[in-house]
Scaffold this motif. Sequence first.
Motif, PDB file in Angstrom:
ATOM      1  N   VAL A 159       0.834  -1.295  -0.009  1.00 27.69           N
ATOM      2  CA  VAL A 159       0.046  -0.058  -0.051  1.00 27.69           C
ATOM      3  C   VAL A 159       0.906   1.257   0.006  1.00 27.69           C
ATOM      4  N   PHE A 160       1.846   1.179   0.686  1.00 28.44           N
ATOM      5  CA  PHE A 160       2.796   2.580   1.133  1.00 28.44           C
ATOM      6  C   PHE A 160       3.347   2.970  -0.292  1.00 28.44           C
ATOM      7  N   HIS A 161       3.531   2.207  -1.437  1.00 30.95           N
ATOM      8  CA  HIS A 161       3.929   2.527  -2.733  1.00 30.95           C
ATOM      9  C   HIS A 161       2.958   3.403  -3.419  1.00 30.95           C
ATOM     10  N   PHE A 162       1.977   3.576  -2.729  1.00 33.37           N
ATOM     11  CA  PHE A 162       0.886   4.431  -3.577  1.00 33.37           C
ATOM     12  C   PHE A 162       0.656   6.043  -2.906  1.00 33.37           C
ATOM     13  N   PHE A 163       1.933   6.071  -2.008  1.00 37.02           N
ATOM     14  CA  PHE A 163       1.929   7.379  -1.309  1.00 37.02           C
ATOM     15  C   PHE A 163       3.319   7.820  -1.938  1.00 37.02           C
ATOM     16  N   HIS A 164       3.301   9.007  -2.429  1.00 36.55           N
ATOM     17  CA  HIS A 164       4.559   9.760  -2.958  1.00 36.55           C
ATOM     18  C   HIS A 164       5.319  10.269  -2.131  1.00 36.55           C
ATOM     19  N   ASP A 204       8.502   4.493 -16.270  1.00 34.24           N
ATOM     20  CA  ASP A 204       7.614   5.668 -16.176  1.00 34.24           C
ATOM     21  C   ASP A 204       6.317   5.415 -16.871  1.00 34.24           C
ATOM     22  N   GLY A 205       6.273   4.496 -17.728  1.00 31.43           N
ATOM     23  CA  GLY A 205       4.821   4.180 -18.374  1.00 31.43           C
ATOM     24  C   GLY A 205       4.073   3.278 -17.285  1.00 31.43           C
ATOM     25  N   VAL A 206       4.847   2.607 -16.362  1.00 32.17           N
ATOM     26  CA  VAL A 206       3.898   1.968 -15.273  1.00 32.17           C
ATOM     27  C   VAL A 206       3.426   3.129 -14.478  1.00 32.17           C
ATOM     28  N   ARG A 207       4.209   3.962 -14.104  1.00 31.82           N
ATOM     29  CA  ARG A 207       3.711   5.073 -13.255  1.00 31.82           C
ATOM     30  C   ARG A 207       2.635   5.720 -13.662  1.00 31.82           C
ATOM     31  N   GLY A 208       2.536   5.907 -15.085  1.00 35.97           N
ATOM     32  CA  GLY A 208       1.664   6.660 -15.718  1.00 35.97           C
ATOM     33  C   GLY A 208       0.070   5.914 -15.731  1.00 35.97           C
ATOM     34  N   GLN A 211      -1.015   6.564 -12.342  1.00 29.04           N
ATOM     35  CA  GLN A 211      -1.569   7.964 -12.363  1.00 29.04           C
ATOM     36  C   GLN A 211      -2.991   8.174 -12.523  1.00 29.04           C
ATOM     37  N   ARG A 212      -3.414   7.248 -13.548  1.00 23.98           N
ATOM     38  CA  ARG A 212      -4.776   7.235 -13.938  1.00 23.98           C
ATOM     39  C   ARG A 212      -5.823   6.483 -13.230  1.00 23.98           C
ATOM     40  N   SER A 213      -5.228   5.845 -12.197  1.00 21.68           N
ATOM     41  CA  SER A 213      -6.138   5.003 -11.405  1.00 21.68           C
ATOM     42  C   SER A 213      -6.643   5.582 -10.369  1.00 21.68           C
ATOM     43  N   THR A 214      -7.138   5.021  -9.027  1.00 20.01           N
ATOM     44  CA  THR A 214      -7.613   5.455  -7.944  1.00 20.01           C
ATOM     45  C   THR A 214      -6.551   5.884  -6.983  1.00 20.01           C
ATOM     46  N   SER A 215      -5.304   5.442  -7.406  1.00 18.85           N
ATOM     47  CA  SER A 215      -4.077   5.675  -6.504  1.00 18.85           C
ATOM     48  C   SER A 215      -3.689   6.998  -6.629  1.00 18.85           C
ATOM     49  N   GLY A 216      -3.587   7.407  -8.034  1.00 20.67           N
ATOM     50  CA  GLY A 216      -3.032   8.552  -8.399  1.00 20.67           C
ATOM     51  C   GLY A 216      -1.489   8.568  -8.654  1.00 20.67           C
ATOM     52  N   GLY A 217      -0.862   7.294  -8.617  1.00 18.46           N
ATOM     53  CA  GLY A 217       0.333   7.366  -9.009  1.00 18.46           C
ATOM     54  C   GLY A 217       1.158   5.966  -8.097  1.00 18.46           C
ATOM     55  N   LEU A 218       2.582   6.199  -8.332  1.00 23.44           N
ATOM     56  CA  LEU A 218       3.303   4.864  -7.661  1.00 23.44           C
ATOM     57  C   LEU A 218       4.528   5.709  -7.296  1.00 23.44           C
ATOM     58  N   ALA A 219       5.270   4.947  -6.273  1.00 26.49           N
ATOM     59  CA  ALA A 219       6.217   5.457  -5.793  1.00 26.49           C
ATOM     60  C   ALA A 219       7.147   4.085  -5.383  1.00 26.49           C
TER      61      ALA A 219
END
Length: 271
Positions: A159-164, A204-208, A211-219
């Motif tokens: 879960v924490f990888h959805f927090f930037h 970057d593509g995976v992160r993109g 970014q379009r999902s409910t998480s808003g991104g990935l870190a």
Amino acid sequence: MAQLPGQIDPNVPSVARMYDYYLGGKDNFPADREAAEQVIELARQTGSDIREVALANRGFLIRSVRHLAQSGIRQFLDIGTGLPTQDNVHQVAQRVAADSKIVYVDNDPIVLAHARALLADNAETIIVQGDLAEPDAILAAAEEHLDFSRPVAVVVAAVFHFFHDDDQVAKIVAALRQPLVSGSYLVVSHGYIEPGESEASKVDGVRGVYQRSTSGGLAWRGREDLLALFEGLEILPPGVVPAQKWRNNDDPYPWPGLVKGGVLGVVGRVP
């Protein structure tokens, strides 16, 4: 699904439903499957298999919960539980000790609906709506079912990888650790990429996609980042390792291995 719970937009990919798809589940919509397939293909081009990553994370969750239950833990707080699948936390823990109490937390309406149906006849296990960004509210809700004067295992898997924001993650962990008495545990898994990853455009593509999902991104975070979150805790062997390597002698999922990334797992005990 014939009827959608409130607040569901099936056109926005959900990280919970994408994860369900990776695991071979059926509780997902076309938008979830399309986004998940994009991630699968981008990861494949970097030498990783996202389905294997998801299975590795699931195996770590099962093994860590089972180990803690066998070590005497009878209370579990699982935050960001995701859609029910094979061997959920309550099933693993209650096979060891039937009186184990579990509180699940999630903010996805479909997760909440499925879990409530699954748990209708299980008095020792509940699910509450909550957001990891508000840990104090989660703890207040959990206190209705768990006794924090006794050891509790707090589980935050993938879960924490959805927090930037690193500072935000540190504050959340500090808040979750604050009420834990000696003998309690913190269980965390987190996405990572091997140092020197050369496929920056694919990453970057995976992160993109996310970014379009409910998480808003990935870190992604690495071993040292997780160690900092566990400062002051007694880290169980084998330490911060790829999830598939955490006490995997009896892993129910075969593991051929990733090339350039995956999920790290770590379990720490409150001294």
